[in-house]
Write a protein that holds these residues in place. Structure first.
Motif, PDB file in Angstrom:
ATOM      1  N   GLY A 165       1.085  -1.273  -0.305  1.00 59.94           N
ATOM      2  CA  GLY A 165      -0.212  -0.115  -0.135  1.00 59.94           C
ATOM      3  C   GLY A 165       0.845   1.448  -0.399  1.00 59.94           C
ATOM      4  N   SER A 166       1.875   1.307   0.613  1.00 64.26           N
ATOM      5  CA  SER A 166       3.264   2.287   1.037  1.00 64.26           C
ATOM      6  C   SER A 166       3.362   3.035  -0.578  1.00 64.26           C
ATOM      7  CB  SER A 166       3.798   2.158   2.063  1.00 64.26           C
ATOM      8  OG  SER A 166       2.943   2.139   3.200  1.00 64.26           O
ATOM      9  N   LEU A 167       4.149   1.426  -1.098  1.00 68.76           N
ATOM     10  CA  LEU A 167       4.519   1.756  -2.152  1.00 68.76           C
ATOM     11  C   LEU A 167       4.349   2.305  -3.163  1.00 68.76           C
ATOM     12  CD1 LEU A 167       7.322   0.153  -2.977  1.00 68.76           C
ATOM     13  CD2 LEU A 167       6.740  -1.171  -4.058  1.00 68.76           C
ATOM     14  N   ILE A 168       2.642   1.983  -3.157  1.00 71.80           N
ATOM     15  CA  ILE A 168       1.876   2.441  -4.592  1.00 71.80           C
ATOM     16  C   ILE A 168       1.402   3.754  -3.759  1.00 71.80           C
ATOM     17  CG2 ILE A 168      -0.656   1.780  -5.390  1.00 71.80           C
ATOM     18  CD1 ILE A 168      -0.790  -0.683  -4.333  1.00 71.80           C
ATOM     19  N   PHE A 223      -2.131   5.941   7.671  1.00 67.76           N
ATOM     20  CA  PHE A 223      -2.301   4.790   8.458  1.00 67.76           C
ATOM     21  C   PHE A 223      -1.043   3.828   8.872  1.00 67.76           C
ATOM     22  CE2 PHE A 223      -5.924   4.426   5.921  1.00 67.76           C
ATOM     23  CZ  PHE A 223      -6.837   4.503   6.327  1.00 67.76           C
ATOM     24  N   ASP A 224       0.203   4.473   8.728  1.00 65.51           N
ATOM     25  CA  ASP A 224       1.140   4.997   8.833  1.00 65.51           C
ATOM     26  C   ASP A 224       1.425   5.070  10.359  1.00 65.51           C
ATOM     27  OD1 ASP A 224       1.990   3.871   6.440  1.00 65.51           O
ATOM     28  OD2 ASP A 224       2.844   5.723   5.918  1.00 65.51           O
ATOM     29  N   ILE A 270     -11.501   3.292  16.293  1.00 65.62           N
ATOM     30  CA  ILE A 270      -9.851   2.732  16.955  1.00 65.62           C
ATOM     31  C   ILE A 270      -9.298   3.744  16.807  1.00 65.62           C
ATOM     32  CG2 ILE A 270      -8.385   0.932  15.756  1.00 65.62           C
ATOM     33  CD1 ILE A 270     -10.921  -0.443  14.647  1.00 65.62           C
ATOM     34  N   SER A 271      -8.284   3.749  17.760  1.00 68.04           N
ATOM     35  CA  SER A 271      -7.034   4.658  17.912  1.00 68.04           C
ATOM     36  C   SER A 271      -5.321   4.745  16.816  1.00 68.04           C
ATOM     37  CB  SER A 271      -7.134   5.383  19.489  1.00 68.04           C
ATOM     38  OG  SER A 271      -6.318   3.945  19.568  1.00 68.04           O
ATOM     39  N   VAL A 272      -4.768   5.444  17.581  1.00 64.79           N
ATOM     40  CA  VAL A 272      -3.928   5.214  16.553  1.00 64.79           C
ATOM     41  C   VAL A 272      -2.906   4.457  17.300  1.00 64.79           C
ATOM     42  CG1 VAL A 272      -3.159   7.468  14.655  1.00 64.79           C
ATOM     43  CG2 VAL A 272      -2.368   7.391  17.719  1.00 64.79           C
ATOM     44  N   THR A 273      -3.658   4.116  19.003  1.00 59.79           N
ATOM     45  CA  THR A 273      -2.673   2.931  19.579  1.00 59.79           C
ATOM     46  C   THR A 273      -2.930   2.101  19.968  1.00 59.79           C
ATOM     47  OG1 THR A 273      -4.281   3.775  22.060  1.00 59.79           O
ATOM     48  CG2 THR A 273      -1.993   4.899  21.137  1.00 59.79           C
ATOM     49  N   GLY A 274      -4.488   1.787  19.439  1.00 57.28           N
ATOM     50  CA  GLY A 274      -5.208   0.060  19.063  1.00 57.28           C
ATOM     51  C   GLY A 274      -6.128   0.222  19.545  1.00 57.28           C
ATOM     52  N   VAL A 275      -6.072   1.678  20.724  1.00 57.00           N
ATOM     53  CA  VAL A 275      -7.372   1.007  21.589  1.00 57.00           C
ATOM     54  C   VAL A 275      -8.681   1.706  21.466  1.00 57.00           C
ATOM     55  CG1 VAL A 275      -8.026   2.438  24.501  1.00 57.00           C
ATOM     56  CG2 VAL A 275      -5.636   1.095  23.780  1.00 57.00           C
ATOM     57  N   GLN A 324      -1.888  17.092   7.438  1.00 53.11           N
ATOM     58  CA  GLN A 324      -0.410  16.731   7.452  1.00 53.11           C
ATOM     59  C   GLN A 324      -0.038  15.205   6.456  1.00 53.11           C
ATOM     60  OE1 GLN A 324      -1.769  16.574  10.733  1.00 53.11           O
ATOM     61  NE2 GLN A 324      -1.779  15.304  11.638  1.00 53.11           N
ATOM     62  N   HIS A 325      -0.951  14.366   6.039  1.00 55.17           N
ATOM     63  CA  HIS A 325      -1.241  13.624   5.295  1.00 55.17           C
ATOM     64  C   HIS A 325      -1.358  13.059   4.255  1.00 55.17           C
ATOM     65  CE1 HIS A 325      -1.891  11.826  10.007  1.00 55.17           C
ATOM     66  NE2 HIS A 325      -0.698  11.532   9.871  1.00 55.17           N
TER      67      HIS A 325
END
Ligand SMILES: [Zn+2]
Ligand SMILES: [Zn+2]
Length: 260
Positions: free
Chosen positions: A14-17, A45-46, A127-132, A223-224
């Motif tokens: 995905g990142s490569l694309i 998503f990174d 779903i948060s960036v930490t996974g919680v 920023q993304h």
């Protein structure tokens, strides 16, 4: 083992694309979008905690899977866990400790605003960036967060419940907090309707946005997004109770997908 290797490869792909398409854009001013629905910027998503969250891209859909275990300290870890700390802000604790579980949601890669908004329910709403998982501003049927509940939150704005550790409010500004958004433009997570949620400030302004809808959403770059504008939420810069700020207390403006 093979279970985790494949999604990781998918993220790489995905990142490569994304990298390839960004490079192409530099030399190509024509747009290849077939409609005006903006795709969620893949680089967002990174930001997710790779130890807890697995993200798979499959055409028009993105599947997010988490074990719910954050990459930050908390008094809700087992006392023998490396990330256990004595309480910094919590006065009381809810029963239970942070444990491994499995939550999955599949969202559209290009979420759309729905004809009508949808109230959130009890249980995970994002779903948060930490996974919680992210919860709303209630702690039971018709029971809004009250002072007695606030006392159980750790500095991350989380506590434990029957379904596990979850966030309700913005994290506290304490030295122990090195991961989570506090009055800034950091990515907070992704909501069940597929829209990203950022901190109280927007990267497009470097400040608190003033054009938010009732759910904290607006259309701008972040920023993304490499200058592209898309709909996303912010934590609304308003005190919910005393000096606490709810993560998400409004309706979802898109179509909710179940987080199970
Ligand atoms: Zn709760
Ligand atoms: Zn914004």
């Amino acid at each position: 083992m093979t279970k985790s290797v494949f999604p990781f490869f998918t993220v790489l792909l995905g990142s490569l694309i994304l990298y390839t398409s960004c490079s192409n854009n530099d030399n190509d001013t024509t747009t290849t979008t077939d409609n005006d629905v903006a795709k969620t910027p893949v680089s967002a998503f990174d930001e997710f905690n790779k130890d807890a969250v697995t993200i798979s891209f499959d055409g028009d859909e993105i599947t997010i899977e988490t074990n719910g275990m954050p990459n930050h300290t908390s008094p809700y870890w087992e006392e023998t866990a490396p990330l256990y700390i004595a309480p910094v802000v919590a006065i009381a604790q809810t029963p239970g400790r942070i444990g491994d579980r499995n939550l999955t949601v599949t969202i559209p890669a290009a979420p759309e605003i729905a004809a009508s908004s949808t109230a959130t329910g009890l249980g995970p709403i994002g779903i948060s960036v930490t996974g919680v998982p992210i919860f709303n501003d209630t702690e039971g049927p018709n029971r809004p967060i009250e002072e007695q509940i606030v006392e159980t939150f750790d500095y991350a704005g989380a506590h434990n419940g029957p379904s596990g550790y979850h966030y309700h409010i913005e994290s506290y500004d304490v030295p122990e907090n090195t991961v989570l958004s506090h009055n800034d433009e950091k990515l907070v997570g992704i909501m069940a309707d597929g829209f990203l949620i950022y901190g109280r400030k927007c990267n497009s302004l470097g400040d608190h946005p003033t054009n938010l809808d009732v759910s904290g959403g607006h259309i701008s770059s972040t920023q993304h997004s490499d200058g592209e504008e898309f709909y996303h939420y912010h934590i609304i810069n308003e005190f919910y109770l005393g000096s606490i700020i709810a993560l998400f207390a409004g309706d979802l403006q898109g179509t909710p997908n179940s987080i199970m």
